[in-house]
Design an enzyme around this catalytic site. Structure first.
Site, PDB file in Angstrom:
ATOM      1  N   HIS A 120      -1.235   1.678  -1.999  1.00  0.00           N
ATOM      2  CA  HIS A 120      -1.753   0.848  -3.090  1.00  0.00           C
ATOM      3  C   HIS A 120      -3.152   0.361  -2.664  1.00  0.00           C
ATOM      4  CE1 HIS A 120      -1.964  -2.840  -5.575  1.00  0.00           C
ATOM      5  NE2 HIS A 120      -0.942  -2.385  -6.277  1.00  0.00           N
ATOM      6  N   ASP A 197       3.881  -2.757   4.167  1.00  0.00           N
ATOM      7  CA  ASP A 197       3.744  -3.285   2.812  1.00  0.00           C
ATOM      8  C   ASP A 197       5.104  -3.078   2.134  1.00  0.00           C
ATOM      9  OD1 ASP A 197       3.465  -3.573   0.097  1.00  0.00           O
ATOM     10  OD2 ASP A 197       1.712  -2.273  -0.091  1.00  0.00           O
ATOM     11  N   GLN A 200       7.453  -3.057  -2.722  1.00  0.00           N
ATOM     12  CA  GLN A 200       8.419  -2.366  -3.590  1.00  0.00           C
ATOM     13  C   GLN A 200       9.826  -2.363  -3.030  1.00  0.00           C
ATOM     14  OE1 GLN A 200       8.325  -1.222  -6.679  1.00  0.00           O
ATOM     15  NE2 GLN A 200       6.221  -1.916  -6.823  1.00  0.00           N
ATOM     16  N   LYS A 223       7.749  -9.545  -7.478  1.00  0.00           N
ATOM     17  CA  LYS A 223       8.470  -8.269  -7.572  1.00  0.00           C
ATOM     18  C   LYS A 223       9.895  -8.414  -7.051  1.00  0.00           C
ATOM     19  CE  LYS A 223       4.368  -5.460  -7.524  1.00  0.00           C
ATOM     20  NZ  LYS A 223       3.578  -4.399  -6.910  1.00  0.00           N
ATOM     21  N   CYS A 361      -2.848   1.582  -9.408  1.00  0.00           N
ATOM     22  CA  CYS A 361      -3.590   1.074  -8.233  1.00  0.00           C
ATOM     23  C   CYS A 361      -3.518   2.042  -7.055  1.00  0.00           C
ATOM     24  CB  CYS A 361      -3.105  -0.302  -7.787  1.00  0.00           C
ATOM     25  SG  CYS A 361      -3.342  -1.570  -9.019  1.00  0.00           S
TER      26      CYS A 361
HETATM   27  C1  LIG Z   1       2.482  -4.533  -6.276  1.00  0.00           C
HETATM   28  C2  LIG Z   1       2.146  -3.910  -4.997  1.00  0.00           C
HETATM   29  C3  LIG Z   1       1.122  -4.418  -4.199  1.00  0.00           C
HETATM   30  C4  LIG Z   1       0.263  -5.576  -4.607  1.00  0.00           C
HETATM   31  O1  LIG Z   1       1.011  -6.740  -4.819  1.00  0.00           O
HETATM   32  P1  LIG Z   1       0.342  -8.042  -5.436  1.00  0.00           P
HETATM   33  O2  LIG Z   1       1.521  -8.865  -5.864  1.00  0.00           O
HETATM   34  O3  LIG Z   1      -0.490  -7.586  -6.601  1.00  0.00           O
HETATM   35  O4  LIG Z   1      -0.457  -8.690  -4.382  1.00  0.00           O
HETATM   36  C5  LIG Z   1       0.874  -3.784  -3.004  1.00  0.00           C
HETATM   37  N1  LIG Z   1       1.592  -2.737  -2.602  1.00  0.00           N
HETATM   38  C6  LIG Z   1       2.590  -2.219  -3.332  1.00  0.00           C
HETATM   39  C7  LIG Z   1       3.372  -1.061  -2.817  1.00  0.00           C
HETATM   40  C8  LIG Z   1       2.891  -2.784  -4.564  1.00  0.00           C
HETATM   41  O5  LIG Z   1       3.877  -2.264  -5.296  1.00  0.00           O
END
Ligand SMILES: *Cc1c(COP(=O)(O)O)cnc(C)c1O
Length: 402
Positions: A120, A197, A200, A223, A361
């Site tokens: 992302h 990260d 998800q 999320k 993104c």
């Molecule tokens: C949504 C997402 C982000 C960014 O998250 P924010 O809440 O916009 O800071 C980064 N990495 C992944 C894999 C995402 O799904």
């Protein structure tokens, strides 16, 4: 008949023009359960106060709820100590914090940062900015045609110059699940630090920072059935205490004079200023909700719906599903051949089916796939087989129309 969770989420029953709105944009943000909405409301109705500096009952209660949330989050991801949990604005701020605090102190000219082709933008741009500033290099693990990472290429990229390997656990664009533990083990073998990260995966897979042995991990509350504007950075305690702060201000200092300031230890060191208290108690309620439902239940709902969607879409001629990974979680990305994803999204929206279209993104990944974007359906706990039927019917109708 398995239990239905739809009833816990008021927005899951939202109607437009007499038809239920099917929400399949969960990879962008999840709906909120009643428990979270009520918790935030209760905070604003009867608990408002600042934390960590009060001399009155409400401030004490606020601090106690805030710190209890930190313990619950630590427990949720199996951190060793609540001191390893820093509240942030979200995933994006978490990566920026690590790139700045860790990166500037430990990454220099000629050093290398490894990312993946699935990332992302929020796990690309902060590292790129750091690399430009200090003269470091970004290396990228490519994907195979299946969408899985090419781990043989990863082996070739690793070297003593590698200072950081930063990667996502599940791809928000394709639903590819990465081999988190294996990627971390290989990074450690060359002495590199790691950041996961988990934006998800945190609402679906068990997050176990001790088992994974990552140095840092980031995610967003929104999320995870929680509120916007709140997220978590996990970092190993010793590492967080060694790093310089990211922002300066109130609540993070030990002593201030105009000559010199000394800082508190983690987590206060990284929480300058008045925190998002409502966000933290809302996140706490979201974590409790998820624990009461159980990750197993989330997984079984999502697996069933993803499988039905993939099978249903495969039966439609002229439709292409992106990626065929070893394990697909939560997300199905596709295109109707010859149609622009945004036109498809528009027509699905007219049939009251909400999906995401575009690059998600992940522009470098779209470039690799050779498309401007995809149509993405992503699932969560409150989705049902009826939602999958509605999607499939709407896709067929859209195809006829285009
Ligand atoms: C949504 C997402 C982000 C960014 O998250 P924010 O809440 O916009 O800071 C980064 N990495 C992944 C894999 C995402 O799904």
């Amino acid at each position: 008949m398995s239990e239905s969770y739809e009833k816990d989420f008021p927005q899951a029953r939202l109607e437009r023009e007499g038809e239920r709105l099917v929400y399949l944009d969960n990879a962008a943000t999840t709906l909120k359960p009643r428990a979270v909405i009520d918790r935030i409301k209760a905070y604003y109705e009867s608990e408002v106060s600042n934390v960590h500096r009060g001399a009155h009952e409400l401030a004490d209660m606020g601090t106690s709820n805030y710190e209890s949330a930190r313990r619950n989050v630590a427990n949720f991801i199996n951190a060793k100590s609540p001191n390893e949990i820093v509240f942030t604005r979200g995933t994006t701020e978490g990566v920026n914090l690590v790139a700045n605090a860790f990166g500037r102190a430990n990454i220099g000219e000629g050093d290398e940062i490894i990312l993946t082709e699935l990332e992302h933008h929020s796990n690309i741009v902060p590292w790129q900015r750091l690399a430009e500033e200090v003269g470091a290099k970004i290396k990228v693990i490519p994907i195979l045609d299946s969408g899985d990472l090419d781990l043989a290429k990863y082996d070739e990229l690793l070297s003593p110059k590698t200072k950081m390997v930063s990667f996502l656990s599940i791809s928000n664009a394709l639903g590819v699940k990465n081999k988190v533990k294996q990627i971390i083990e290989k990074a450690k073998a060359v002495g590199a630090k790691t950041l996961v990260d988990a934006a998800q995966s945190v609402s679906t897979l068990k997050t176990d920072v001790q088992d994974w042995d990552c140095d840092f991990l980031v995610f967003s509350g929104h999320k995870l059935f929680g509120p916007n504007g709140i997220g978590v950075l996990y970092g190993k305690e010793q590492l967080l205490n060694e790093l310089p702060p990211y922002q300066g201000g109130g609540s993070m200092i030990d002593e201030v004079t105009f000559d010199k300031t000394t800082y508190l230890q983690t987590p206060q060191r990284y929480e300058a200023g008045t925190p998002n208290v409502a966000g933290v108690v809302g996140l706490d309620a979201a974590v409790s909700y998820l624990q009461s439902v159980g990750l197993d239940s989330v997984q079984s709902v999502e697996e069933k719906l993803v499988k039905a969607t993939v099978e249903g879409l495969r039966d439609i001629p002229g439709l292409r599903i992106f990626a065929d990974p070893e394990e697909r979680v939560n997300v199905v990305s596709f295109e109707i051949e010859g149609a622009h994803p945004s036109d498809v999204g528009h027509l699905l929206n007219q049939q009251k089916v909400a999906v995401r279209t575009g690059h998600h993104c992940c522009q470098p990944l779209m470039k690799r796939l050779g498309v401007p974007g995809t149509v993405r359906a992503s699932f969560s706990l409150y989705n049902t087989e009826e939602d999958v039927d509605r999607l499939l019917r709407a896709v067929k109708k859209t195809k006829e129309f285009l």
